[in-house]
Design an enzyme around this catalytic site. Structure first.
Site, PDB file in Angstrom:
ATOM      1  N   CYS A   1      27.025  11.680 -16.369  1.00 24.02           N
ATOM      2  CA  CYS A   1      28.048  10.817 -15.770  1.00 24.02           C
ATOM      3  C   CYS A   1      28.814  11.475 -14.624  1.00 24.02           C
ATOM      4  CB  CYS A   1      29.028  10.359 -16.849  1.00 24.02           C
ATOM      5  SG  CYS A   1      28.263   9.342 -18.122  1.00 24.02           S
ATOM      6  N   LEU A   2      29.363  12.659 -14.846  1.00 22.74           N
ATOM      7  CA  LEU A   2      30.273  13.213 -13.846  1.00 22.74           C
ATOM      8  C   LEU A   2      29.589  13.937 -12.696  1.00 22.74           C
ATOM      9  CD1 LEU A   2      33.360  14.356 -15.918  1.00 22.74           C
ATOM     10  CD2 LEU A   2      32.754  12.136 -14.997  1.00 22.74           C
TER      11      LEU A   2
END
Length: 452
Positions: A291-292
């Protein structure tokens, strides 16, 4: 034009689409619909288990034959899917496979394949290949859902035409139904799972939205319909960009607070007591997971390519978070220098290879660039992680246990993942020097411990 808008109400194609939808809805209600999940990682395996528990026959397709073999034997590599749950699913009709031919006859296909970056740019090859496999097995009346995180517009601009071409001309929204629903899996979270986390859904038309709502409604408690796949795609990127930017903020604060001689952890604890207008984020050696490190770059790329603008918040957050592993290496170098030691030749024990505590999830883990940086400076590295087995480590890195012998042997112990399984009392007692990037030893005043 947008795919799947269909012809006007009352047309022959619209009537056929309605009839096909009614058939699919009936099969979803009586649980006879065949579900195919492409990708059996942290997202796809959990989805396959929940769909199977809801009573559907499920095929789990993965290109990694090692994973398929483990699954077929009832051995799970995902902590959130215990072996007994996997074995119950196998007994209940779940079939793991690496053969795309097993997709034949599916009613619902869900694509949960990776969307990594390649040289800093979105790499959608896995989605394209999955769509080609799905398209070859696609038949009228089926539903295809993309869950892989990607930029707004992917479902309409890439998935729809690829499916249409591979299927020999079937039209999304008329001959088959198409939707996007972003995954919201948080590995290791004991409170929120696929069933009790609200699920965003966006169809390319009303019929597709109705179909995807019926599918996920069979095993998810709350659905959040939005107006289009692009809105659903943007929703996921908003969620992850929010976290990415705020983690970058506290990471940069940690760097400056150290230089100013201020305890960042104490300041963050104090700030977290505010009951309104503040959300707590913590610094670390970098960001990990899919995700990040990856997802915000999809949004930044899309803005640049489509609008010719620079998404400055994302670019700045990327710069800060990507440099945290290098900063950790520099801090270790300075810590050893204080005792007239060099990184070259130093024995450093790394505790934690996963990006997140309590899981084996090592996707995009910051531990690897930290280790690489230390190896480049000539350090001898040993690594301990009670969860992570399937990871490509440099051959020079020795895998060990975080026991007294390994701790005593190290010139410095580097805590990169705050796994609950580590014995922090033992670590504090036996280690010569400790660099704690996660504030695990927050209550200690021992001068041999430095914090990020």
């Amino acid at each position: 034009m947008l795919w799947g808008m269909g012809n006007g109400g009352g047309s022959e194609s619209s009537l056929q689409a309605r009839e096909s939808l009614d058939v699919l809805l009936g099969r979803l209600r009586d649980r006879s619909a065949k579900i195919a999940v492409l990708g059996q990682g942290y997202v796809g395996l959990l989805l396959a288990m929940r769909a199977n528990e809801a009573g559907f026959p499920v095929v789990g397709l993965d290109t990694d034959s090692r994973r398929v073999a483990l699954l077929a034997e009832g051995n799970s590599y995902v902590e959130d899917v215990p072996d007994d749950v996997l074995r119950a699913a196998l007994a209940n009709g779940y079939r793991p496979t690496d053969d795309p031919g097993e997709l034949a006859g599916f009613d619902v296909a869900v694509i949960t394949v990776p969307t990594p970056l390649h040289e800093g740019l979105p790499d959608l090859r896995y989605i394209e290949r999955a769509c080609e496999s799905v398209g070859l097995a696609l038949r009228p009346g089926a539903l295809v859902v993309l869950e892989s995180t990607t930029y707004p517009g992917t479902t309409d601009e890439l998935v729809a035409p690829t499916l249409s071409q591979a299927s020999g001309g079937l039209m999304p929204g008329e001959d088959f139904f198409l939707a996007y629903s972003p995954e919201r899996i948080d590995p290791g979270n004991p409170n929120f799972n696929l069933s009790n986390t609200p699920k965003v859904i966006g169809g390319i038309n009303a019929a597709s939205l109705e179909a995807v709502e019926a599918f996920y409604g069979a095993f998810v408690g709350e659905l959040v319909p939005v107006g289009s796949p692009a809105e659903a795609e943007l929703t996921k990127l908003i969620e992850n960009t929010f976290r990415h930017v705020n983690i970058a903020l506290v990471n940069e604060l940690a760097v400056f607070a150290h230089d100013l001689g201020v305890d960042i952890w104490a300041a963050l604890d104090a700030a977290a007591t505010k009951p309104f207008g503040y959300m707590s984020f913590r610094p670390g050696p970098g960001v990990g997971g899919h995700c990040l490190p990856v997802d915000p770059s999809y949004l930044s790329w899309r803005v640049k390519r489509k609008l010719g603008e620079t998404f400055r918040f994302v670019e700045l957050a990327n710069d800060v978070n990507e440099h945290m592993p290098t900063y950790v290496v520099h801090r270790i170098q300075a810590m050893l220098n204080q005792d007239s030691l060099s990184v070259k030749g130093a024995h450093i024990l790394v505790l934690g290879l996963a990006y997140k505590p309590g899981t084996s999830d090592a996707r995009e883990t910051p531990s690897l660039p930290v280790i690489d940086g230390l190896l480049e400076l000539g350090a001898t590295i040993a690594a301990a992680d009670p969860y992570v087995d399937m990871i490509d480590l440099d051959k020079r890195v020795e895998r060990v246990q975080a026991d007294g012998e390994s701790l005593k042997r190290a010139d410095l112990v580097l805590i990169l993942t705050d796994h609950p399984d580590f014995d922090y009392d033992l670590i504090e007692r036996e280690a010569q020097r400790i660099f704690d990037t996660r504030n695990c030893l927050r209550h200690s005043t021992d001068p041999k411990i430095e914090r990020l």
